[in-house]
Design an enzyme around this catalytic site. Structure first.
Site, PDB file in Angstrom:
ATOM      1  N   GLU A  36       2.638  -8.855   6.097  1.00 39.25           N
ATOM      2  CA  GLU A  36       1.622  -9.460   6.958  1.00 39.25           C
ATOM      3  C   GLU A  36       1.696 -10.979   7.003  1.00 39.25           C
ATOM      4  O   GLU A  36       1.420 -11.585   8.033  1.00 39.25           O
ATOM      5  CB  GLU A  36       0.213  -9.046   6.512  1.00 39.25           C
ATOM      6  CG  GLU A  36      -0.083  -7.594   6.786  1.00 39.25           C
ATOM      7  CD  GLU A  36      -1.561  -7.263   6.705  1.00 39.25           C
ATOM      8  OE1 GLU A  36      -2.404  -8.165   6.931  1.00 39.25           O
ATOM      9  OE2 GLU A  36      -1.876  -6.092   6.432  1.00 39.25           O
ATOM     10  N   GLU A  75     -12.894   4.402   3.225  1.00 37.37           N
ATOM     11  CA  GLU A  75     -11.855   4.027   2.272  1.00 37.37           C
ATOM     12  C   GLU A  75     -12.376   3.828   0.856  1.00 37.37           C
ATOM     13  O   GLU A  75     -13.430   3.226   0.656  1.00 37.37           O
ATOM     14  CB  GLU A  75     -11.167   2.738   2.730  1.00 37.37           C
ATOM     15  CG  GLU A  75     -10.418   2.908   4.030  1.00 37.37           C
ATOM     16  CD  GLU A  75      -9.633   1.689   4.454  1.00 37.37           C
ATOM     17  OE1 GLU A  75      -8.650   1.866   5.185  1.00 37.37           O
ATOM     18  OE2 GLU A  75     -10.003   0.561   4.063  1.00 37.37           O
ATOM     19  N   CYS A 132      -4.955  -6.520   4.011  1.00 36.01           N
ATOM     20  CA  CYS A 132      -5.345  -5.176   3.573  1.00 36.01           C
ATOM     21  C   CYS A 132      -4.154  -4.251   3.771  1.00 36.01           C
ATOM     22  O   CYS A 132      -3.196  -4.606   4.449  1.00 36.01           O
ATOM     23  CB  CYS A 132      -6.488  -4.632   4.418  1.00 36.01           C
ATOM     24  SG  CYS A 132      -7.962  -5.631   4.444  1.00 36.01           S
TER      25      CYS A 132
END
EC number: 5.3.3.2
Length: 182
Positions: A85, A114, A65
């Site tokens: 990541e 979000e 994410c």
């Protein structure tokens, strides 16, 4: 200082704020994204969030994410976060669920709020997870992931639990489209 894009209820930008100031007890709606990575066998990559993450540490979630920087396209942000990541190069980045939004509060009281489009992408390199972001990574089938979410939803991020039923039929479609493009 990392900045995030604040958005209205429709997902339209209305300002920017530092990421550190945005995530708290009363989080303003901001732009984020989730991405599911598939491999050449059609398996999905799931990751367990690092234990030192501020929100939802140690839970299983989608591949990765993030938040686009002000002025950055979502697709560029997806590529950037895949590399950061997971040390992963991706292609065939597709927005599968453009209007996904959620509000959730973790055990520490931090709220997420979000507008979070959900992407699917294809892995084109091997994984080198960043331990500050990812505690574990595992390839699994879409049906195995759905069964695990149904059996133990508390072990997964709330955004994954909320969007996976809608996403699951789109995963196979994405794999076929990526193969047709090759």
């Amino acid at each position: 200082m990392e900045m995030v894009v604040l958005v209205d209820h429709a997902g339209d930008p209305i300002g920017v704020q530092s990421k550190a100031d945005v995530h708290g007890q009363s989080t303003p709606r901001h732009l984020a994204f989730s991405c599911h990575v598939v491999d050449e066998q059609g398996r999905l990559l799931v990751t367990r969030r690092a234990l030192k993450k501020r929100t939802w540490p140690g839970v299983w979630t989608n591949s990765f994410c993030g938040h686009p920087a002000p002025g950055e396209t979502l697709e560029d942000a997806v590529s950037r976060r895949a590399e950061f990541e997971l040390g992963l190069s991706i292609d065939h980045i597709t927005c599968a669920i453009p209007n996904f939004s959620y509000v959730a509060r973790d055990a520490s009281g931090i709220e997420e709020n979000e507008h979070c489009p959900v992407f699917i992408a294809r892995a084109v390199s091997s994984l080198t997870p960043n331990p500050a972001e990812v505690a574990e990574a595992q390839w699994t089938s879409s049906s195995e992931l759905k069964s695990a979410i149904d059996a133990a939803p508390w072990a997964f991020s709330p955004w994954l639990v909320e969007h996976f039923t809608e996403l699951q039929p789109l995963i196979a479609e994405h794999i076929v489209e990526a193969e047709d493009d090759d």
